[in-house]
Motif scaffolding. Structure first.
Motif, PDB file in Angstrom:
ATOM      1  N   TYR A  50      10.486 -69.434  24.763  1.00  0.00           N
ATOM      2  CA  TYR A  50      11.349 -69.549  23.979  1.00  0.00           C
ATOM      3  C   TYR A  50      11.598 -67.965  24.090  1.00  0.00           C
ATOM      4  CZ  TYR A  50       6.605 -69.253  21.521  1.00  0.00           C
ATOM      5  OH  TYR A  50       5.488 -68.802  21.609  1.00  0.00           O
ATOM      6  N   ILE A  51      13.151 -67.947  23.800  1.00  0.00           N
ATOM      7  CA  ILE A  51      13.403 -66.576  24.554  1.00  0.00           C
ATOM      8  C   ILE A  51      13.218 -65.386  23.606  1.00  0.00           C
ATOM      9  CG2 ILE A  51      15.364 -65.319  25.739  1.00  0.00           C
ATOM     10  CD1 ILE A  51      14.665 -67.697  27.023  1.00  0.00           C
ATOM     11  N   GLU A  52      13.703 -66.166  22.339  1.00  0.00           N
ATOM     12  CA  GLU A  52      13.059 -65.171  21.176  1.00  0.00           C
ATOM     13  C   GLU A  52      11.540 -65.404  20.868  1.00  0.00           C
ATOM     14  OE1 GLU A  52      13.930 -65.920  16.285  1.00  0.00           O
ATOM     15  OE2 GLU A  52      12.313 -67.411  16.917  1.00  0.00           O
ATOM     16  N   ALA A  83      27.190 -75.761  24.055  1.00  0.00           N
ATOM     17  CA  ALA A  83      26.076 -74.812  25.117  1.00  0.00           C
ATOM     18  C   ALA A  83      25.466 -74.464  24.556  1.00  0.00           C
ATOM     19  CB  ALA A  83      27.623 -74.193  25.648  1.00  0.00           C
ATOM     20  N   LEU A  84      24.976 -74.451  23.239  1.00  0.00           N
ATOM     21  CA  LEU A  84      24.086 -73.732  22.547  1.00  0.00           C
ATOM     22  C   LEU A  84      23.560 -74.520  21.633  1.00  0.00           C
ATOM     23  CD1 LEU A  84      25.624 -72.020  19.323  1.00  0.00           C
ATOM     24  CD2 LEU A  84      26.906 -72.676  20.667  1.00  0.00           C
ATOM     25  N   GLN A  85      21.872 -74.645  21.846  1.00  0.00           N
ATOM     26  CA  GLN A  85      20.819 -75.320  20.571  1.00  0.00           C
ATOM     27  C   GLN A  85      20.750 -74.269  19.844  1.00  0.00           C
ATOM     28  OE1 GLN A  85      18.495 -78.103  23.372  1.00  0.00           O
ATOM     29  NE2 GLN A  85      20.223 -78.752  24.141  1.00  0.00           N
ATOM     30  N   CYS A  86      19.194 -73.474  20.271  1.00  0.00           N
ATOM     31  CA  CYS A  86      19.324 -72.650  19.424  1.00  0.00           C
ATOM     32  C   CYS A  86      19.543 -71.433  19.585  1.00  0.00           C
ATOM     33  CB  CYS A  86      17.559 -71.631  19.841  1.00  0.00           C
ATOM     34  SG  CYS A  86      17.295 -70.791  20.710  1.00  0.00           S
ATOM     35  N   GLY A  87      20.591 -71.291  20.191  1.00  0.00           N
ATOM     36  CA  GLY A  87      21.601 -70.066  19.618  1.00  0.00           C
ATOM     37  C   GLY A  87      21.871 -68.519  20.445  1.00  0.00           C
ATOM     38  N   PHE A  88      20.282 -68.631  20.823  1.00  0.00           N
ATOM     39  CA  PHE A  88      18.741 -67.089  21.083  1.00  0.00           C
ATOM     40  C   PHE A  88      19.832 -66.325  22.064  1.00  0.00           C
ATOM     41  CE2 PHE A  88      15.459 -64.003  21.734  1.00  0.00           C
ATOM     42  CZ  PHE A  88      16.023 -62.709  20.700  1.00  0.00           C
ATOM     43  N   CYS A  89      20.096 -67.049  23.321  1.00  0.00           N
ATOM     44  CA  CYS A  89      20.559 -66.193  25.205  1.00  0.00           C
ATOM     45  C   CYS A  89      21.933 -66.573  24.775  1.00  0.00           C
ATOM     46  CB  CYS A  89      20.363 -67.266  25.887  1.00  0.00           C
ATOM     47  SG  CYS A  89      20.830 -69.306  25.597  1.00  0.00           S
ATOM     48  N   THR A  90      22.029 -67.067  23.202  1.00  0.00           N
ATOM     49  CA  THR A  90      24.349 -67.192  24.014  1.00  0.00           C
ATOM     50  C   THR A  90      24.981 -66.255  23.124  1.00  0.00           C
ATOM     51  OG1 THR A  90      23.846 -69.557  22.044  1.00  0.00           O
ATOM     52  CG2 THR A  90      26.104 -68.532  22.547  1.00  0.00           C
ATOM     53  N   LEU A 133      18.765 -66.078  30.566  1.00  0.00           N
ATOM     54  CA  LEU A 133      17.547 -67.415  30.785  1.00  0.00           C
ATOM     55  C   LEU A 133      18.148 -67.941  29.110  1.00  0.00           C
ATOM     56  CD1 LEU A 133      14.135 -66.144  31.304  1.00  0.00           C
ATOM     57  CD2 LEU A 133      15.522 -67.708  32.475  1.00  0.00           C
ATOM     58  N   CYS A 134      18.129 -69.362  29.683  1.00  0.00           N
ATOM     59  CA  CYS A 134      18.434 -70.417  28.279  1.00  0.00           C
ATOM     60  C   CYS A 134      16.688 -71.448  28.432  1.00  0.00           C
ATOM     61  CB  CYS A 134      19.892 -71.179  28.736  1.00  0.00           C
ATOM     62  SG  CYS A 134      19.715 -72.283  27.600  1.00  0.00           S
ATOM     63  N   ARG A 135      16.416 -71.108  27.246  1.00  0.00           N
ATOM     64  CA  ARG A 135      14.847 -72.370  27.848  1.00  0.00           C
ATOM     65  C   ARG A 135      15.178 -73.620  27.433  1.00  0.00           C
ATOM     66  NH1 ARG A 135      11.248 -73.040  31.088  1.00  0.00           N
ATOM     67  NH2 ARG A 135       9.000 -73.206  30.343  1.00  0.00           N
ATOM     68  N   CYS A 136      16.869 -73.308  26.272  1.00  0.00           N
ATOM     69  CA  CYS A 136      17.232 -75.021  25.360  1.00  0.00           C
ATOM     70  C   CYS A 136      18.197 -76.365  26.472  1.00  0.00           C
ATOM     71  CB  CYS A 136      17.954 -74.576  24.340  1.00  0.00           C
ATOM     72  SG  CYS A 136      17.190 -73.181  23.011  1.00  0.00           S
ATOM     73  N   THR A 137      18.983 -75.830  27.192  1.00  0.00           N
ATOM     74  CA  THR A 137      20.398 -76.453  26.820  1.00  0.00           C
ATOM     75  C   THR A 137      19.775 -77.090  29.069  1.00  0.00           C
ATOM     76  OG1 THR A 137      21.627 -74.385  28.153  1.00  0.00           O
ATOM     77  CG2 THR A 137      21.613 -75.313  26.051  1.00  0.00           C
ATOM     78  N   GLY A 138      19.165 -76.288  29.828  1.00  0.00           N
ATOM     79  CA  GLY A 138      19.069 -76.929  30.858  1.00  0.00           C
ATOM     80  C   GLY A 138      20.336 -76.314  31.785  1.00  0.00           C
TER      81      GLY A 138
HETATM   82  S1  FES Z   1      20.140 -72.148  23.334  1.00  0.00           S
HETATM   83 FE1  FES Z   1      18.033 -71.162  23.224  1.00  0.00          FE
HETATM   84  S2  FES Z   1      17.638 -70.381  24.645  1.00  0.00           S
HETATM   85 FE2  FES Z   1      20.029 -70.867  25.456  1.00  0.00          FE
END
Ligand code: FES
Ligand code: FES
Lengths: 756, 162
Positions: free
Chosen positions: A212-214, B98-105, B135-140
């Protein structure tokens, strides 16, 4: 008449509206774990062990305490003494004393990066300076990190009192093996002997991180009245509440956890690291305290997923029907037992009909951080081995690998490994869709190879609470307790609006804190849209019943003469027949018909269904360097019914890419000194955009009859098949079997050379 | 430790702050200026969550010393939308999920806008390489790439005189 139960066509289910929290997240306004600040807050910092294994002779904090600006110092001695108590942590049941010792070491440090003291100060710089003034006297002990090394009789022991559980007789000597489990059926040895073809091989893979990035972060205030407020991002605020309360020995109702937006978890945020430490610092300092991990802390001290060593023997008859599987797997667990070994067992061979099997799992402790759940925890490792062996067996028999699976796939009514029959599952449909897909028959060029694999994940239901409240103007609020990690607010809003017969935009979804809504288990186990969704639908149905009763009152008719359709009450009998009342009309008169309109629903469903996935991958292997790149990737999945298809596809794509990273690049690399050589994103190489093609997500919709809208869990199973899929593709491209992950260029190149 | 006084422009506003010589621009944005839209994923230049614009160049703010901001022009995620009007790339991120968790957004959006400002017609490969530092870990990445390509198409339309 009221809720559109089990309809085949829907107004909103299956559409792709913009998620309710979207604008906040694309404009940088959403508040994530590390973004939160409290007034008069102190910044904390944690002292972490440089040694993988050492006895703590003493910790001298006098000099640090004297530094101006230092307001509190905490060590393991400040933690309450805990009797061993098992708490329910959802995907990972953990021993609470182990968990407390993982937050802060007591007596020994057990891995590089293990926390052993913490400081709170008026600035980050002062807190860091204070850490440098803490004197620790370590007695360095021999350490062990590898699975097979840790299993050796002469291995350094983490605990003198760890005796392997699950053996026929209690062992005489302690060891690092915490558990052995086994499940058998039929006569595996005899069936293997009489099989027309068999394969036997060993497969290995190192631990990998959720990535996870956070980074983890929290703010805690221990108030003068003895109550605690906790702000953090996690996969479950209620889970954080119960763990913090238990570890600190305070009443659960005295801990209020405010869920912040979560920047990825994948299972890794189903546990806690910082919150009890920040709480104790806050108690001493009398001010709120923030603690944050940096990326190196995240790698060194938060949960990787197990590494594994797996032996498989697989036998089939001449037609390709599987007759026996003998699987023995060893999973690393870090410093204390987890749940992955159990999950590995039930995910091992359950997706095929095999009359004879023996599956044995070993859980092995070592000087690595306590492991944590990672998306379908425990399944990818054993699946990699089994599916790879199956691909070899198919090749040996000259049978197409998809046909081999079609011959052996479980269908509704077959038995799961945990002893209940499968319900409406769609494994066969996934396999047939893969076979028919143009990707499977597309031609390949030189140095290219194609791979496939198939997998199963059990999924989960579990307890959830949600409430639906009608505003004075008729607006609709859904309040629930499951952190939105990938668009679940959107799916809750769709299900609520579908049930009520109103527009998606008329529903607002709030993820409430632990003081504002009833209990929900954490977001994990692919359970949220399924279980919390059921609670939302049920609460919405109750609200409809209340509104029908209110309308009946207003019309002066029997409630039986009030129907609910298209978001309004409709009078079907008596004088007012044909009249309608909107939610707004009913809400405006609520005061005169009985007061505010709302309903809370709590559920604990166990009629969830598992997920199945089949993946196809093409790779290009550069013969000069051994570098494998993904040329094309297609993922098929039995998704039940997709409430918001974009976010279902997103789960499939994201899971596939995490699995690709696991197959090709990612690994925890411990050196001889027991230290992690790659605690950063430069050397822990996760996939980036330029590594990948588009990931084609093919949803196979076979609805779950036990859910009003057909939901099955979708989040976890997509990480399972990529390991064997990618390895199969590289094996086919190079002609060398790929049995050890990750498939780095040097490894592939070496195998190509040794073959040539 | 004496602090440095820095005057800079952030999203068009003149801002002043005091910083230690070791503080990064990311630290100051988040902790001093309370602009937490810019995220920290690694602090070492490897994840792109902290991407900002500095004098028109895309940079990792975790690798810029705060004192270097003196007299420079900074653009962050908070300045990408014009008031409540989202930038096309913000809108296409929403439309494409295009976002899941949104942290990389935030980092992706700042980086994607930087690409589209200089190249309104990128190929998929160009988009993938331009964003390879994020880096995005959620979306591929699939939906992120589609969102950026779609925003590019939309911007080209806007730019074409009728
Ligand atoms: S949406 Fe979770 S890291 Fe990109
Ligand atoms: S935080 Fe700056 S690149 Fe990761």
């Amino acid at each position: 008449m009221n809720a559109p139960e089990k309809k085949d066509s829907f107004r909103l289910v299956g559409t792709r509206p913009v998620r309710p929290d979207g604008v906040e997240k694309v404009t940088g306004k959403a508040v994530f774990g590390p973004d939160y600040k409290a007034a008069n807050m102190l910044q904390g910092a944690i002292l972490r062990s440089p040694h993988p294994h050492a006895r703590i002779r003493s910790v001298d904090t006098k000099k640090a305490a004297a530094l101006p600006g230092v307001k509190a110092i905490v060590t393991g001695d400040d933690f309450p003494n805990l009797e061993d108590a098992v708490v329910q942590m959802g995907e990972a049941a953990g021993n609470i004393a182990d968990l407390a010792r993982n937050c802060m070491a007591v007596g020994k440090v057990l891995y590089e990066g293990h926390a052993l003291a913490a400081v709170a100060a008026t600035s980050e710089a002062i807190a860091q300076e204070a850490l440098g003034l803490i004197d620790v006297d370590y007695e360095v002990l021999p350490h062990v990190t590898g699975i097979l090394d840790a299993m050796r009789e002469d291995a350094p022991l983490l605990y003198e009192d760890n005796f392997t559980k699950g053996l026929d007789e209690k062992p005489e000597k302690p060891s690092n093996v915490s558990m052995r489990i086994q499940q058998t059926q039929g006569d595996t040895e005899a069936a293997l002997k009489s099989a027309a073809a068999t394969v036997t091989a060993r497969y290995t893979m190192p631990p990998v991180h959720q990535g996870y990035i956070e980074p983890h972060a929290c703010v805690v205030t221990w108030k003068a009245d003895g109550k605690l407020d906790v702000w953090c991002s996690s996969q479950g605020a209620f889970n954080v509440r119960s763990l913090v309360a238990t570890i600190l020995n305070v009443e659960m109702g005295h801990v209020r956890v405010m869920p912040l937006e979560i920047g990825g978890g994948f299972g890794g945020k189903t546990t806690i690291y910082l919150e009890p430490v920040a709480a104790l610092l806050s108690k001493k300092a009398g001010r709120p305290v923030r603690l944050t991990m940096d990326r190196a802390d995240v790698f060194r001290a938060s949960g990787p997923a197990p590494g594994a060593v797996v032996d498989v023997s697989l036998g089939a008859d001449a037609e390709g029907k599987l007759v026996a599987a003998d699987v023995e797997f060893r999973y690393s667990a870090g410093t204390s037992p987890g749940n992955e070994t159990h999950a590995g067992l039930i995910s091992s061979v359950g997706h095929y009909r095999i009359a004879n099997f023996r599956v044995t799992g070993w859980e092995v402790l070592s000087n690595m951080p306590k492991h944590a759940a990672y998306r379908a925890p425990g399944a990818p490792q054993v699946n990699f081995a089994l599916e790879s062996a199956l691909n070899d067996l198919a090749a040996k028999l000259g049978i197409d690998p998809l046909d081999m699976r079609i011959k052996n796939a479980v269908v509704p009514g077959d038995m799961t490994m945990h002893g209940t029959p499968y319900g409406e599952i769609g494994l066969l449909e996934c396999l047939e869709a893969a076979k028919a897909h143009p990707h499977y028959s597309a031609s390949l060029g030189p140095n290219q190879g194609r791979g496939i694999a198939c997998s199963y994940w059990v999924n989960y239901g579990g307890p959830s609470t949600a409430s639906v409240a009608i505003g004075e103007d008729g607006s609709v609020m859904v309040i629930e307790g499951n952190p939105d990690i990938g668009g679940s607010r959107a799916s809750m809003a769709i299900m609520a609006a579908e049930t009520l017969g109103i527009d998606y935009d008329n529903v607002t979804v709030t993820i409430a804190d632990t003081g504002s809504v009833g209990y929900s288990m954490l977001t994990g186990g692919s359970r949220t849209t399924f279980a919390t969704g059921k609670a939302v639908i049920e609460a919405a149905q109750t609200v409809i019943d209340i509104m029908r009763a209110r309308a009946a009152k207003l019309w002066g008719c029997s409630v039986d003469d009030v129907a609910w359709s298209d978001g309004e009450a409709r009078c079907t009998g008596g004088e007012k027949a044909g009249e309608t009342l909107s939610i707004g009309n009913i809400a405006a008169k609520a005061d005169s018909t009985g007061g505010p309109i709302s309903a809370e629903s709590s559920v604990n469903p166990n009629d969830f269904l598992p997920g199945f996935a089949v993946h196809i991958c093409d790779v290009d292997v550069d013969p000069e360097t051994g570098h494998a790149s993904i040329g094309r990737y297609t993922a098929f999945q039995d998704v039940g019914r997709a409430i918001h298809p974009s976010y279902v596809e997103g789960q499939m794509q994201g899971g596939a890419v995490q699995g690709i990273g696991w197959a090709l690049n990612e690994a925890y690399l411990y050196n001889e000194d027991g230290k992690l050589d790659n605690p950063g994103f430069l050397d822990y190489r996760m996939p980036v955009a330029s590594d990948l093609p588009m990931i084609d997500a093919v949803m196979i919709e076979k609805p779950n009859p036990a859910h009003p809208y057909g939901v099955k869990g979708v989040g976890e199973v997509p990480i399972v098949p990529p390991l064997a899929t990618v390895a199969h593709a590289v094996s086919n491209a190079t002609g060398s079997p790929m049995r050890d992950l990750p498939l780095t260029p040097d490894r592939i190149y070496g195998l190509m050379q040794s073959k040539a | 430790m004496s602090k440095l006084h820095v005057t800079t422009s952030v999203n068009g506003d003149e801002r002043e702050f005091l910083c230690g010589p070791g503080e990064t621009l990311l630290d100051v944005l988040r902790d001093e200026l309370d602009m937490t839209g810019t995220k920290e994923g690694c602090g070492s230049g490897d994840c792109g969550a902290c991407t900002i614009m500095l004098d028109g160049e895309m940079v990792c703010s975790c690798l810029v010393m705060a004192a270097e901001a003196q007299g420079r022009v900074i653009g962050t995620i908070e300045g990408v939308a014009e008031g409540s009007e989202l930038h096309p790339v913000q809108r296409t991120f929403l439309d494409h999920a295009a976002l899941q968790c949104g942290f990389c957004t935030p980092g992706f959006i700042v980086a994607a806008k930087a690409l589209l400002d200089r190249n309104p017609d990128p190929t998929e490969t160009e988009v993938r390489y331009w964003l390879a530092g994020n880096l995005c870990r959620c979306t591929g990445y699939d939906k992120i790439i589609r969102a950026v390509m779609d925003a590019a198409a939309e911007l080209r339309q806007e730019r074409t005189p009728a």
